[in-house]
Structures are given as C-alpha cells and as structure tokens.
Design a protein around this motif. Structure first.
Motif, PDB file in Angstrom:
ATOM      1  N   LYS A  19       0.812  -1.217   0.000  1.00 13.36           N
ATOM      2  CA  LYS A  19       0.000   0.000   0.000  1.00 13.36           C
ATOM      3  C   LYS A  19       0.848   1.270   0.000  1.00 13.36           C
ATOM      4  N   ASN A  20       2.136   1.180   0.278  1.00 12.04           N
ATOM      5  CA  ASN A  20       3.028   2.339   0.240  1.00 12.04           C
ATOM      6  C   ASN A  20       3.352   2.635  -1.217  1.00 12.04           C
ATOM      7  N   THR A  21       2.887   3.777  -1.719  1.00 11.07           N
ATOM      8  CA  THR A  21       3.052   4.097  -3.131  1.00 11.07           C
ATOM      9  C   THR A  21       4.182   5.084  -3.405  1.00 11.07           C
ATOM     10  N   SER A  22       5.032   5.333  -2.421  1.00 11.30           N
ATOM     11  CA  SER A  22       6.169   6.224  -2.680  1.00 11.30           C
ATOM     12  C   SER A  22       7.087   5.565  -3.701  1.00 11.30           C
ATOM     13  N   GLY A  23       7.777   6.381  -4.465  1.00  9.69           N
ATOM     14  CA  GLY A  23       8.708   5.848  -5.453  1.00  9.69           C
ATOM     15  C   GLY A  23       9.773   4.984  -4.824  1.00  9.69           C
ATOM     16  N   THR A  24      10.251   5.389  -3.669  1.00 11.66           N
ATOM     17  CA  THR A  24      11.286   4.623  -2.963  1.00 11.66           C
ATOM     18  C   THR A  24      10.775   3.235  -2.595  1.00 11.66           C
ATOM     19  N   ALA A  25       9.568   3.171  -2.073  1.00 13.29           N
ATOM     20  CA  ALA A  25       8.987   1.881  -1.691  1.00 13.29           C
ATOM     21  C   ALA A  25       8.734   1.012  -2.918  1.00 13.29           C
ATOM     22  N   GLN A  26       8.245   1.609  -3.992  1.00 19.50           N
ATOM     23  CA  GLN A  26       7.998   0.843  -5.210  1.00 19.50           C
ATOM     24  C   GLN A  26       9.297   0.281  -5.777  1.00 19.50           C
ATOM     25  N   ARG A  27      10.350   1.094  -5.788  1.00 21.30           N
ATOM     26  CA  ARG A  27      11.643   0.604  -6.281  1.00 21.30           C
ATOM     27  C   ARG A  27      12.164  -0.539  -5.417  1.00 21.30           C
ATOM     28  N   ALA A  28      12.004  -0.429  -4.112  1.00 25.46           N
ATOM     29  CA  ALA A  28      12.464  -1.491  -3.207  1.00 25.46           C
ATOM     30  C   ALA A  28      11.707  -2.788  -3.471  1.00 25.46           C
ATOM     31  N   ARG A  29      10.379  -2.698  -3.622  1.00 25.81           N
ATOM     32  CA  ARG A  29       9.575  -3.905  -3.902  1.00 25.81           C
ATOM     33  C   ARG A  29       9.967  -4.524  -5.234  1.00 25.81           C
ATOM     34  N   LEU A  30      10.141  -3.680  -6.247  1.00 23.31           N
ATOM     35  CA  LEU A  30      10.451  -4.181  -7.580  1.00 23.31           C
ATOM     36  C   LEU A  30      11.837  -4.818  -7.617  1.00 23.31           C
ATOM     37  N   LEU A  31      12.807  -4.199  -6.981  1.00 18.01           N
ATOM     38  CA  LEU A  31      14.149  -4.768  -6.962  1.00 18.01           C
ATOM     39  C   LEU A  31      14.171  -6.097  -6.218  1.00 18.01           C
ATOM     40  N   GLU A  32      13.475  -6.161  -5.097  1.00 14.72           N
ATOM     41  CA  GLU A  32      13.400  -7.427  -4.353  1.00 14.72           C
ATOM     42  C   GLU A  32      12.797  -8.518  -5.228  1.00 14.72           C
ATOM     43  N   ARG A  33      11.743  -8.190  -5.948  1.00 11.15           N
ATOM     44  CA  ARG A  33      11.083  -9.173  -6.828  1.00 11.15           C
ATOM     45  C   ARG A  33      12.003  -9.597  -7.966  1.00 11.15           C
ATOM     46  N   LEU A  34      12.732  -8.648  -8.559  1.00 10.63           N
ATOM     47  CA  LEU A  34      13.662  -8.967  -9.642  1.00 10.63           C
ATOM     48  C   LEU A  34      14.787  -9.875  -9.173  1.00 10.63           C
ATOM     49  N   GLN A  35      15.171  -9.763  -7.931  1.00 12.12           N
ATOM     50  CA  GLN A  35      16.219 -10.621  -7.399  1.00 12.12           C
ATOM     51  C   GLN A  35      15.751 -12.066  -7.266  1.00 12.12           C
ATOM     52  N   LYS A  36      14.442 -12.265  -7.247  1.00 13.05           N
ATOM     53  CA  LYS A  36      13.869 -13.612  -7.177  1.00 13.05           C
ATOM     54  C   LYS A  36      13.615 -14.197  -8.562  1.00 13.05           C
ATOM     55  N   GLY A  37      13.514 -13.329  -9.583  1.00  6.65           N
ATOM     56  CA  GLY A  37      13.237 -13.780 -10.941  1.00  6.65           C
ATOM     57  C   GLY A  37      12.579 -12.693 -11.768  1.00  6.65           C
ATOM     58  N   SER A  38      12.265 -13.016 -12.991  1.00  8.52           N
ATOM     59  CA  SER A  38      11.699 -12.033 -13.914  1.00  8.52           C
ATOM     60  C   SER A  38      10.284 -11.631 -13.501  1.00  8.52           C
ATOM     61  N   ILE A  39       9.861 -10.462 -13.999  1.00 13.29           N
ATOM     62  CA  ILE A  39       8.507  -9.981 -13.737  1.00 13.29           C
ATOM     63  C   ILE A  39       8.030  -9.193 -14.946  1.00 13.29           C
ATOM     64  N   ASP A  40       6.780  -9.400 -15.332  1.00 14.79           N
ATOM     65  CA  ASP A  40       6.215  -8.664 -16.454  1.00 14.79           C
ATOM     66  C   ASP A  40       5.420  -7.458 -15.952  1.00 14.79           C
ATOM     67  N   THR A  41       5.084  -6.586 -16.865  1.00 13.67           N
ATOM     68  CA  THR A  41       4.367  -5.353 -16.532  1.00 13.67           C
ATOM     69  C   THR A  41       3.057  -5.632 -15.814  1.00 13.67           C
ATOM     70  N   PHE A  42       2.254  -6.561 -16.307  1.00 19.16           N
ATOM     71  CA  PHE A  42       0.957  -6.866 -15.691  1.00 19.16           C
ATOM     72  C   PHE A  42       1.123  -7.324 -14.243  1.00 19.16           C
ATOM     73  N   THR A  43       2.103  -8.183 -13.997  1.00 18.13           N
ATOM     74  CA  THR A  43       2.333  -8.705 -12.652  1.00 18.13           C
ATOM     75  C   THR A  43       2.803  -7.602 -11.707  1.00 18.13           C
ATOM     76  N   ALA A  44       3.680  -6.732 -12.188  1.00 18.38           N
ATOM     77  CA  ALA A  44       4.162  -5.627 -11.356  1.00 18.38           C
ATOM     78  C   ALA A  44       3.015  -4.704 -10.947  1.00 18.38           C
ATOM     79  N   ILE A  45       2.101  -4.459 -11.867  1.00 22.50           N
ATOM     80  CA  ILE A  45       0.946  -3.614 -11.557  1.00 22.50           C
ATOM     81  C   ILE A  45       0.032  -4.322 -10.562  1.00 22.50           C
ATOM     82  N   ARG A  46      -0.304  -5.556 -10.854  1.00 26.36           N
ATOM     83  CA  ARG A  46      -1.282  -6.300 -10.062  1.00 26.36           C
ATOM     84  C   ARG A  46      -0.761  -6.698  -8.677  1.00 26.36           C
ATOM     85  N   GLU A  47       0.435  -7.254  -8.600  1.00 29.70           N
ATOM     86  CA  GLU A  47       0.922  -7.807  -7.342  1.00 29.70           C
ATOM     87  C   GLU A  47       1.747  -6.830  -6.499  1.00 29.70           C
ATOM     88  N   LEU A  48       2.444  -5.908  -7.158  1.00 28.81           N
ATOM     89  CA  LEU A  48       3.317  -4.996  -6.421  1.00 28.81           C
ATOM     90  C   LEU A  48       2.738  -3.589  -6.271  1.00 28.81           C
TER      91      LEU A  48
END
Length: 100
Positions: A19-48
């Motif tokens: 629920k934290n929509t700050s750019g910093t929080a979004q970058r942290a979530r996205l980087l953590e997810r990328l470290q686990k594997g690939s992610i597509d645009t739809f998944t990033a929008i829906r899950e992150l």
C-alpha cells in the motif's frame, strides 16, 4: 507542540508494504522481486501495486542496476492479447524463455 514525522526516504523492501506508493517503496519492492526472478508489466501492476513499472525500472537502471527487457505477447485478465509487453529481469537472472 507535536513534531511531524518525516517520510523515510530510505525505505527498505522488508518494511515497505504494497500500500506504500512512494517511489522509494515501489523501487524497493520491484528490486526485491527482480532478485527472485523475472517480472512482467501486468504482474508488477497487479501484485506490487506499481502503476508505472517502466518508470521504476528506469530509475533502478539509473541507480546502477543492470535490468534487461524482453518483449512478449501476454493475455490480460479479460482474455485480450497485448503485444510488446515488457518482461524485466536482472542480467544475472534471465527468465527461461529468454536464456539460450
């Protein structure tokens, strides 16, 4: 007199909720997810909860992360195909459909 708490500009993935929509929080979530594997645009929008994943990817790249993009066709939740959807991955972690 009460003092206002300032926003944490050094958000870390462990304490950033979706629920934290700050750019910093979004970058942290996205980087953590990328470290686990690939992610597509739809998944990033829906899950992150990242409305503009491409913008966050560009910001991560400018911070020095080597993130690559593979374009593909995906079908959305309503069954409509979309061409040229981005699949992002760290260069050290290519998705199976991209690796050779």
């Amino acid at each position: 007199m009460k003092t206002k708490k300032m926003a944490d500009h050094k958000a870390h993935h462990e304490n950033t909720q979706v629920k934290n929509t700050s750019g910093t929080a979004q970058r942290a979530r996205l980087l953590e997810r990328l470290q686990k594997g690939s992610i597509d645009t739809f998944t990033a929008i829906r899950e992150l909860n990242i409305v503009r994943p491409g913008a966050r990817i560009n910001e991560l790249r400018s911070l020095g992360h080597n993130i690559l993009t593979h374009r593909m066709t995906l079908t959305d939740d309503q069954g409509r195909p979309h061409s040229s959807i981005a699949l992002y991955y760290l260069s050290t972690n290519p998705p199976a459909e991209v690796s050779q």
